[in-house]
Design a protein around this motif. Structure first.
Motif, short mmCIF file in Angstrom:
data_model
loop_
_atom_site.label_atom_id
_atom_site.label_comp_id
_atom_site.label_asym_id
_atom_site.label_seq_id
_atom_site.Cartn_x
_atom_site.Cartn_y
_atom_site.Cartn_z
N ALA A 145 3.42 -1.74 -8.49
CA ALA A 145 3.83 -1.98 -7.11
C ALA A 145 2.59 -2.15 -6.23
O ALA A 145 1.53 -1.63 -6.55
N GLU A 146 2.79 -2.90 -5.15
CA GLU A 146 1.65 -3.20 -4.28
C GLU A 146 2.06 -3.10 -2.82
O GLU A 146 3.25 -3.18 -2.50
N PRO A 148 0.22 -3.32 1.56
CA PRO A 148 -0.94 -3.71 2.37
C PRO A 148 -1.95 -2.58 2.53
O PRO A 148 -1.60 -1.40 2.46
N VAL A 149 -3.18 -3.00 2.75
CA VAL A 149 -4.28 -2.06 2.94
C VAL A 149 -4.31 -1.58 4.39
O VAL A 149 -4.54 -0.41 4.66
N VAL A 150 -4.10 -2.50 5.31
CA VAL A 150 -3.95 -2.11 6.71
C VAL A 150 -2.47 -1.78 6.87
O VAL A 150 -1.61 -2.63 6.69
N GLU A 151 -2.19 -0.51 7.17
CA GLU A 151 -0.83 -0.01 6.99
C GLU A 151 -0.34 0.70 8.25
O GLU A 151 -1.15 1.17 9.07
N ALA A 152 0.97 0.76 8.38
CA ALA A 152 1.55 1.47 9.52
C ALA A 152 1.34 2.97 9.36
O ALA A 152 1.48 3.52 8.26
N GLU A 153 0.97 3.61 10.45
CA GLU A 153 0.75 5.06 10.43
C GLU A 153 1.96 5.78 9.85
O GLU A 153 1.84 6.71 9.06
N TRP A 154 3.16 5.33 10.22
CA TRP A 154 4.37 6.02 9.77
C TRP A 154 4.46 6.04 8.25
O TRP A 154 4.82 7.04 7.65
N VAL A 184 -1.62 1.87 13.69
CA VAL A 184 -1.97 1.16 12.46
C VAL A 184 -3.27 1.77 11.91
O VAL A 184 -4.20 2.02 12.67
N LEU A 186 -6.11 2.17 8.28
CA LEU A 186 -6.45 1.73 6.93
C LEU A 186 -5.88 2.80 6.01
O LEU A 186 -6.15 3.99 6.21
N ARG A 196 7.06 2.50 0.33
CA ARG A 196 7.61 1.14 0.39
C ARG A 196 8.50 0.86 -0.82
O ARG A 196 9.53 0.20 -0.71
N ARG A 212 -6.94 -0.32 -3.23
CA ARG A 212 -8.08 0.15 -2.43
C ARG A 212 -7.58 1.07 -1.33
O ARG A 212 -6.54 0.80 -0.72
N PHE A 214 -9.11 3.90 1.98
CA PHE A 214 -10.25 4.07 2.90
C PHE A 214 -10.27 5.47 3.50
O PHE A 214 -9.23 6.00 3.88
#
Lengths: 365, 828
Positions: A145-146, A148-154, A184, A186, A196, A212, A214
Motif C-alpha cells: 500500500a502507498e 502521500p508524503v505530504v499528508e493531512a494532520e488528521w 498539513v 510531512l 488510508r 519515506r 520525515f
C-alpha cells in the motif's frame, strides 16, 4: 591433338604410354607434396590437374587410340588423375588447417586488457531493501500500500489516536507546512497509509507500506530528517498478538537468516494496545558469547521496531468495526535495518549521492 | 528515569541473592526498559581500602614542591600487615587520619594503573586518593579524609564512599508516568520480580487533618487544579546542609543539588512522583489564588525568563500578582533563597492537558512539568506535602506550622467494563479470567464481577481508560515472552500492482543504461531555483513552505528533482569522479492552494465527502524521474576514444525508460530552464508532454560546480506509467524480400528532422517497414542555412514480393510529401 584413328592402325601415342602417365602422376604428387601453402597448392592444381595439365592433355589423346586400346589407356589416365585429385584434396585440407591455425595464432589478443567500456549502473540499496521486504510480504499474500508524503494532520495523528494534546505528539518531531491552519504535515511515519488502507478497503486487510518519512532531526551519523520505514497492517477476524509474533519471526528469519527470531518488550504507541518494542536476535552472534559482538554491542538482540495490536479507537476512526475485527501493526526503519544488516555505521552515505556507494550494491541485494 | 538501587530497595524487598541484572531483566520484560546500570566506582578495580596514616614526613624538593613521605596502616590488605610506604603530594591530613588508599594492582578511572614505583627517592607503594582521582567530582584540593568512625584500616572503602551504589537508568514510556518515581518503580519491582515483597508505599502515611489555620488558598479553576495542599515550615535554617545520602541520590537521579529546601522538594518528587513547589513564605502577600491567566499577563519564571501568558495557562497568584506558572515553573518573586527561613510547601494536582499545553506553549521542559503533563497520582498531595515538611524539620531544624490547607478533592477514577476473556482474545494466549483478575489487582486495580469485569484503575494510572489498556497490563504481567508464534493465513494476494512493477523496471532499465540511483532530501531553497535559472513566473517556483525547516536555505518542499541531483553530481565531480551518470525517482510537491485540511472527528468513520476534502487539501505529489550525466558517456581506452555526454544521451535514457513501458517518445525543441536554450527537447507521448531532456545551460552547470555539456532530464513518471502499454500485441513478420531505398533530402536548418521523418512515413504508405536517419550533413555542398538528411527506407509487403518499381514509387511519394510539408529537395 591427333585426328581420329580411323584405319585401326595401332598408333603410337606417346603421352599415353604407361611410363609416361606414371611420370606425370609422380610429378603431380611430388608437386602437391611440395606445395607449402594454399597459394602454392592453387598453382599446383592448375599445373597438374587443370585443363592444360599433362594428364588432362593425355586424356584427350585417348580418342586417338584404336578402340581396343582405349580402355586400358583410359583406365591408366583416369587412375592417375584420381590419385592426383585425391592428393590435392588431402593437401588442401592439411594446408587449410595449417592456415587456420596460423591465422588464429596471429589473431591472439591480450584478454587481460580491461573491458570497462560501458559503466555499470546501480540502484540505491534502500530501494533494493524496500523491494526485498515488500517481496517477502507479497510472497505471504500481502499487498503493498502507498500514500502521500505530504499528508493531512488528521491522518498522520488524530486518526491514529494521537489527539492534539497527546504527549506522544512531541515524541515525533514533525515538519509542519505553512500556513499552519492548513493542517498539513510531512508524514512522520508510514502509519497514515495504514489509515488510508482501512478507509478504502474492507477486511481482511493484509498490507505492507514501505516509504519515506520525515522528522525534524538534525542530520548526523545516526539521524536524518528523512528516512525510510516499512509498516505492516493486518485486520481480520480473530487476529491476536500471537499472529503478530509469528509474522515478525517469519520476517526476521527471511531478512536475517534461518532461525532468527524476535523478542517483544512492552512499550507504548498510541495506535496500538498492547504495544511492544520488537528486538531481533543478533544474526551475527545469535546471542552466543555476545559480549564482543560489534553488531548488537553485546546485547544479543538488536532493537528493530515497534508493533502491537491495533487500538480499537483507530479501527473506529477508520471505519472498521472493532467488535468484528481485530488487527496488528508493526513498523521498522528500512535504513536502520539496512545499516545493521550491511554493517554501515554512519547513515549519511545513504543520502549523499556518491555513486561509489550505490554502485557497490548493483541491482539486487 | 534514573533510580538508585538502594533507594528502590528501601521501598521493596527482593529475595536474597537477586542480582541487579535479574531485576532489570524482569523490569525490561514488563515494560521498564533498562538503558544502563551505572555506579560511581564502576571504573575502579583492585584493592581500594581504608588506611590510617601512621607517619607523615614533609620533604622539600629541589623543584620547590614539598612531598610527604607517609607510612599508612592498611591492615592485612597488602598481604603483609606491615605499614605501606606512600609518597603523597597533598597536605590536608595528619597522622591518625583515615584516608582512602589504593594499593598496587588497583586501577582508577581513566585506566590509571597503580604500582609500586620509585619516586622522590622512595619506593611509593600505592596512592592516597582525592575525590577527583576516584571520579567522585572535581575536588582536588586535597585527599579525602574519612570520618574517624568510617571503619578499620584494610577494609574495602567502596561501601563507605557509596562507590558501589548502583543506579539504574530506565526508559519510561509516556503511558507509565508513575514510573517517574521510586514509588512507581518499586511497585513495578513488586509485580515483576519473582519473590519480591514488602512494598512500603512512601505515599502511604498518616497526615494531619485539614484545618483553617493554614495559608489561605482559593482555587478558581477546580478543573485545572482539582487539589491544592499547602503546608508551612518556620524557623528553617537556610544554611543547613543537605544530608549526604540525599545529595547522592538526587545526583544519581540526574538532578543538581541546590540547597536543602530545594533538594527536599526534589527528593520527595523523585520518591513519590508528586512535584512540589516551595515558596518563601515571607514573600507571599495575602491569599493564594489559582486561576487561568488573563490575556497578555506577564511572569518572570525561576529561570529568569520573562513570559507573556496565555489565557490557557494556569497561574498561582497572591496579592502581588502572578507568582507562578502552576505545575510548570515557579516565579522569581517568591523564590526560596539563601535567607529563607519560612517555607510554604505546595503540593497540587494539575490538569495534565493544561500542563502539556503550557509547557509546549512556553517551551519549558522541567522535571515537574514532565510528570504533571503525563499524569500524577492525585490522591497523594497531602502525603507528599507532609513528607516534605518532615524532611525540612528533620534536616533544616524548622518547626511544622500547625496549619494544613487542603482545597478540593481528587477526581474519581472511572469504572471500565472489561471482558474477562479480552486478554486471551488479544494475546492469543490461554489466559483465564482468574489470571486476568489477579494481574489487574497486582497493578493496583479494583476488580469486581465476572464475565464482564468492572475495573477501577489505581489513581496513579490515569493512562488506563480503555478496556484494551487493561488487556496490556494482563499480557505484560503474564509475559510478552510467552506469546506464541503463529502465522496468520492471509487470503491469496494479487501481488504487486502494475505501476509498482513498472517502477521497478524503470530503475532496472536505467541501471542497465549505466545510471546509478541516488536518494536526496526533497528540501529546496529559492537560491536553488535561482541557480537553475528559473524565470520569475516559472510554475516550479510555486513551492510548499515548511514552518520549521532544519535550514533556512532549504525551507521548501521541492517541485523538481533537478537541484538535488545536480548537487549530487557536482559533489561526485568534486570527489574526483568526473564521469557521472545518476538518476533519482521521487515525488515532488506541487501546491494546489486548496485550503485547509479538516480535522475530522475520530469517533466514527469520516464520510466520503470528508475524505475527499482531506485529499483535496494536499498538494499534488507526482512521482518524477530525473537523471544527470556529466563527463564521458563512454570511457576512452585501448579500444578507442572516449565519447562525452551529449544532449542526446539524456533523451535516449528517457526513451529507454519509455521503451521499457512500451511507449514511444517524441521530441521537439523548446526553451526551458535549466536547459541550454537550443538544446532542450520537450518529450511527449501521444501528444502529452511528459518531461524534458537535453544539455544543461552552461550557467547552471557553473552554479552547481559541473563542467559544461552536462546533460539532464526530468519526466513525470506517473504520466508515463499511466500510459504504459499493458498488453502488447504480438508482432508478425513478413518473410518476403525487403526492398531498400535511400534518400537524401536538403531542408532548411531550422526544419526539425522529426517533421521530415513524419512526412516521409506518411508519404511512403503502408509498404514502408522502417525508416532510419543515417546521416546529417551541413556544409558547402548543401549551402548556407541548409542541412542534408539521409534516410534509409525499407519496404516490404506482408503477403507478396514487391513488384519492380513499387518500392521506388513509394519512395517518390514519400519524398513528394516531405517536399510539400517541409520544403525538402532531394539531393541528386
Amino acid at each position: 591433338m591427333s585426328g581420329p584413328n580411323t584405319d585401326y592402325d595401332p598408333v603410337e601415342v606417346t603421352p599415353l604410354k604407361a611410363d609416361q602417365v606414371e611420370a606425370m602422376r609422380e610429378a603431380a604428387l611430388a608437386a602437391i607434396a611440395d606445395a607449402a601453402d594454399l597459394d602454392a597448392l592453387k598453382q599446383v592444381r592448375i599445373d597438374h590437374a587443370g585443363d592444360r595439365s599433362p594428364l588432362a592433355l593425355a586424356n584427350r589423346e585417348i580418342g586417338a587410340l584404336p578402340p581396343q586400346a582405349r580402355k586400358e589407356a583410359g583406365q591408366r589416365v583416369g587412375q592417375a588423375r584420381g590419385a592426383v585429385n585425391q592428393a590435392l584434396a588431402a593437401r588442401q585440407t592439411v594446408l587449410e588447417a595449417e592456415h587456420e591455425e596460423r591465422m588464429l595464432a596471429e589473431e591472439t589478443v591480450d584478454v587481460s586488457l580491461p573491458t570497462t567500456r560501458r559503466r555499470r549502473g546501480g540502484r540505491h540499496p534502500l530501494t533494493l531493501q524496500s523491494e526485498l521486504i515488500a517481496d517477502l510480504f507479497v510472497a505471504m499474500g500481502y499487498e503493498v500500500a502507498e500514500g502521500p508524503v505530504v499528508e493531512a494532520e488528521w491522518l498522520n495523528f488524530d486518526a491514529l489516536n494521537l489527539g492534539p494534546d497527546h504527549p506522544a505528539r512531541t515524541m515525533q518531531d514533525t515538519f509542519w507546512t505553512e500556513p499552519a491552519e492548513d493542517h498539513v504535515v510531512l508524514r512522520t511515519q508510514t502509519s497514515p497509509v495504514q489509515a488510508r488502507t482501512m478507509l478504502t478497503r474492507t477486511p481482511p486487510i493484509y498490507v505492507v507500506c514501505p516509504g519515506r518519512v520525515f522528522r525534524t532531526d538534525e542530520y548526523d551519523a545516526t539521524h536524518s530528517p528523512m528516512f525510510h520505514q516499512v509498516e505492516g497492517l493486518v485486520v481480520d477476524e480473530g487476529i491476536t498478538m500471537a499472529h503478530l509474533k509469528g509474522t515478525l519471526d517469519h520476517f526476521a528469519s527471511q531478512l536475517f537468516g534461518d532461525g532468527i527470531t524476535t523478542r517483544f518488550r512492552p512499550s507504548y504507541f498510541p495506535f496500538t494496545e498492547p504495544s511492544a518494542e520488537v528486538d531481533v536476535r543478533c544474526f551475527v552472534c545469535r546471542g552466543v558469547d555476545s559480549a564482543s559482538c560489534r553488531t548488537c554491542r553485546g546485547e544479543g538482540w538488536i532493537e528493530w521496531g515497534g508493533c502491537g495490536v491495533v487500538n480499537p479507537r483507530v479501527l473506529v476512526a477508520c471505519g472498521v468495526d472493532p467488535e468484528v475485527y481485530s488487527g496488528f501493526a508493526f513498523g521498522m526503519g528500512i535504513d536502520r535495518s539496512f545499516m545493521f544488516r550491511h554493517d554501515l555505521e554512519d547513515l549519511r552515505p545513504l543520502f549523499e549521492g556518491d555513486v561509489r556507494f550505490s554502485s557497490a550494491f548493483g541491482t539486487e541485494i | 528515569m534514573k533510580a538508585p538501587l538502594s533507594w528502590i530497595l528501601d521501598l521493596v524487598d527482593v529475595p536474597d541473592g537477586t542480582t541487579t541484572e535479574e531485576i532489570t531483566d524482569r523490569l525490561t520484560l514488563t515494560g521498564l526498559k533498562l538503558e544502563a546500570i551505572v555506579s560511581p566506582g564502576r571504573d575502579i578495580t583492585g584493592p581500594l581500602v581504608i588506611g590510617r596514616v601512621l607517619t607523615k614526613e614533609p620533604e622539600p624538593q629541589k623543584n620547590g614542591k614539598t612531598i610527604n613521605w607517609c607510612t599508612v596502616d592498611v591492615g592485612d590488605a597488602n598481604g603483609t600487615g606491615e605499614p605501606q610506604g606512600i609518597v603523597c603530594g597533598a597536605h590536608n591530613f595528619e597522622p591518625g587520619d583515615l584516608v582512602v588508599t589504593v594499593l598496587p594492582g588497583g586501577v582508577l578511572p581513566g585506566g590509571f594503573e597503580i604500582g609500586a614505583r620509585k619516586t622522590y627517592g622512595h619506593l611509593s607503594a600505592g596512592m592516597i586518593c582525592s575525590a577527583r582521582e576516584l571520579g567522585l567530582g572535581d575536588d582536588h584540593d586535597g585527599i579525602i579524609v574519612l570520618p574517624p568512625d568510617a571503619g578499620e584500616p584494610g577494609q574495602d572503602v567502596r561501601p563507605v564512599l557509596g562507590l558501589d551504589e548502583e543506579t539504574i537508568e530506565f526508559e519510561v514510556n509516556p503511558d507509565r508516568a508513575y514510573a517517574l518515581s521510586l514509588r512507581g518503580i518499586a511497585r513495578e519491582v513488586l509485580v515483576s520480580v519473582e519473590g519480591a515483597s514488602g512494598f512500603r508505599d512512601p505515599a502511604l502515611r498518616d497526615t494531619p487533618a485539614a484545618n483553617d489555620e493554614g495559608h489561605p488558598v482559593v482555587v478558581e479553576d477546580a478543573e485545572g487544579c482539582p487539589v491544592f495542599v499547602a503546608r508551612r515550615v518556620d524557623g528553617f535554617d537556610p544554611a543547613a546542609p543537605t544530608p549526604d545520602f540525599m545529595v547522592r541520590r538526587i545526583t544519581a537521579a540526574g538532578m543538581r543539588p541546590i540547597s536543602l529546601a530545594v533538594d527536599v522538594t526534589n527528593y520527595v518528587m523523585l520518591e513519590t512522583g508528586r512535584p512540589i513547589h516551595g515558596y518563601d513564605a515571607d514573600k507571599l502577600q495575602g491569599a493564594i489564588v489559582v486561576r487561568r491567566a488573563r490575556e497578555r499577563e506577564k511572569l518572570t519564571t525561576l529561570d529568569g525568563t520573562a513570559r507573556i501568558l496565555d489565557p490557557g495557562d494556569l497561574v498561582v497568584t497572591d496579592d502581588s500578582g502572578i507568582i507562578g506558572l502552576g505545575g510548570v515553573m515557579g516565579g522569581e518573586t517568591t523564590e526560596i533563597s539563601d535567607s529563607t527561613t519560612s517555607i510554604l510547601v505546595e503540593a497540587a494536582h494539575w490538569d495534565a492537558v493544561s500542563m502539556f499545553r503550557t509547557g509546549r506553549r512556553h517551551r519549558i521542559t522541567s522535571e515537574a512539568g514532565k510528570r504533571n503533563e503525563r499524569g500524577v497520582d492525585p490522591t497523594i498531595c497531602e502525603a507528599a506535602a507532609d513528607r516534605v515538611v518532615e524532611l525540612l524539620v528533620e534536616h533544616g531544624g524548622g518547626t511544622a506550622h500547625p496549619g494544613v490547607t487542603v482545597v478540593g478533592s481528587p477526581p474519581e477514577m472511572p469504572v471500565v467494563a472489561v471482558a474477562g476473556d479480552l486478554a486471551a482474545r488479544v494475546s492469543g494466549m490461554p489466559i483465564t479470567e482468574e489470571q486476568s483478575v489477579e494481574c489487574l489487582r497486582a497493578v493496583g486495580c479494583e476488580v469486581t464481577g465476572s464475565g464482564t469485569l468492572s475495573v477501577t484503575p489505581p489513581p496513579w494510572r490515569p493512562d488506563l481508560t480503555d478496556a484494551q489498556d487493561f488487556s496490556e497490563e494482563v499480557v505484560r504481567l503474564v509475559g510478552y515472552d510467552k506469546v506464541p508464534s503463529v502465522l496468520p493465513t492471509p487470503p491469496s494476494g494479487r501481488g504487486l500492482t502494475r505501476p509498482q512493477q513498472l517502477r521497478r523496471w524503470v530503475g532496472r532499465t536505467l541501471a542497465g543504461e549505466g545510471y546509478v540511483e541516488v536518494v536526496s532530501f526533497p528540501f529546496v531553497g529559492e537560491a536553488d531555483l535561482d541557480a537553475l535559472g528559473l524565470a520569475a513566473d516559472d510554475p516550479r517556483r510555486d513551492l510548499l513552505r515548511l514552518s520549521n525547516p532544519l535550514s533556512a536555505e532549504a525551507g521548501f518542499m521541492t517541485s523538481t528533482l533537478l537541484p538535488g541531483l545536480l548537487r549530487a553530481a557536482g559533489k561526485n565531480v568534486g570527489h574526483g569522479t568526473t564521469d557521472v551518470a545518476i538518476f533519482e525517482t521521487g515525488t515532488v510537491t506541487l501546491p494546489r492552494h486548496a485550503g485547509p485540511a479538516p480535522i475530522l472527528p475520530v469517533d466514527r468513520r469520516p464520510t466520503e465527502a470528508e475524505l475527499e476534502a482531506l485529499d483535496a487539501a494536499l498538494p499534488a505529489q507526482p512521482l518524477h524521474l530525473a537523471l544527470v550525466g556529466t563527463g564521458d558517456a563512454v570511457s576512452g581506452g585501448w579500444w578507442g576514444e572516449a565519447r562525452p555526454f551529449s544532449w542526446a544521451d539524456a533523451v535516449e535514457a528517457v526513451r529507454a525508460v519509455a521503451a521499457a513501458l512500451g511507449l514511444e517518445v517524441s521530441a521537439s525543441a523548446v526553451e526551458l530552464a535549466p536547459w541550454h536554450p537550443g538544446r532542450c527537447a520537450e518529450l511527449s507521448v501521444d501528444g502529452e508532454v511528459v518531461g524534458h531532456a537535453g544539455e544543461v545551460h552552461p550557467k547552471v552547470c557553473q552554479a552547481f560546480g559541473l563542467p559544461k555539456r552536462t546533460v539532464a532530464a526530468e519526466v513525470d513518471l506517473d504520466l508515463l506509467i499511466a500510459r504504459a502499454v499493458h498488453l502488447r500485441t504480438a508482432p508478425t513478420f513478413s518473410s518476403f524480400p525487403v526492398a531498400k531505398e535511400d534518400v537524401a533530402l536538403v531542408v532548411d536548418a531550422s526544419v526539425p528532422a522529426a517533421d521530415v521523418e513524419a512526412a516521409l512515413r506518411e508519404g511512403a504508405g503502408e509498404l514502408l517497414e522502417s525508416i532510419r536517419l543515417f546521416d546529417v550533413y551541413t556544409g558547402d555542398q548543401v549551402g548556407e542555412g541548409k542541412k542534408s538528411l539521409a534516410y534509409a527506407l525499407r519496404f516490404r509487403a506482408p503477403d507478396r514480393t514487391l513488384k519492380e518499381g513499387e518500392a521506388a514509387a513509394a519512395r517518390d511519394a514519400a519524398v513528394a510529401l516531405a517536399a510539400q510539408r517541409t520544403g525538402a529537395v532531394q539531393r541528386a
